[in-house]
Design a protein around this motif. Structure first.
Motif, short mmCIF file in Angstrom:
data_model
loop_
_atom_site.label_atom_id
_atom_site.label_comp_id
_atom_site.label_asym_id
_atom_site.label_seq_id
_atom_site.Cartn_x
_atom_site.Cartn_y
_atom_site.Cartn_z
N ILE A 113 76.29 -28.35 85.54
CA ILE A 113 76.26 -27.76 86.88
C ILE A 113 77.49 -26.88 87.04
O ILE A 113 78.58 -27.24 86.64
CB ILE A 113 76.27 -28.86 87.97
N ARG A 161 72.09 -25.19 87.95
CA ARG A 161 71.98 -26.00 86.74
C ARG A 161 71.77 -25.04 85.59
O ARG A 161 70.93 -24.16 85.64
CB ARG A 161 70.80 -26.97 86.85
N PRO A 213 75.73 -30.35 94.25
CA PRO A 213 75.03 -31.56 93.81
C PRO A 213 75.57 -32.83 94.46
O PRO A 213 74.81 -33.76 94.73
CB PRO A 213 75.24 -31.58 92.30
#
Length: 77
Positions: free
Chosen positions: A7, A20, A33
């Motif tokens: 990420i 991602r 995230p």
């Protein structure tokens, strides 16, 4: 065995987003995230993005008690 996801935070045009990493592209997330970000379905070509620092710090903490005399000075003050 589980797959490792890479990420990162990046800029494409005037948009800054998290993503991602795939082989030659980035799949956008709708939030960081750690804030529960989910994939949006938008895919950006890796050649068109500018990678950024992974986070923007909210504060910087400095500690000046690194010398014995300074510690003693701070305790008696």
């Amino acid at each position: 065995m589980s797959r490792v996801h890479h990420i990162a935070r990046y800029r494409i045009g005037s948009t800054i987003t998290f993503r991602r990493k795939e082989v030659h592209s980035f799949v956008r997330l709708d939030a960081a995230p750690w804030l529960g970000g989910h994939e949006t379905g938008v895919v950006d070509d890796a050649a068109e993005v500018e990678l950024l620092a992974p986070v923007v710090p909210s504060k910087i903490v400095c500690v000046g008690l690194n010398y014995r005399a300074h510690i003693a000075e701070s305790v008696t003050a």
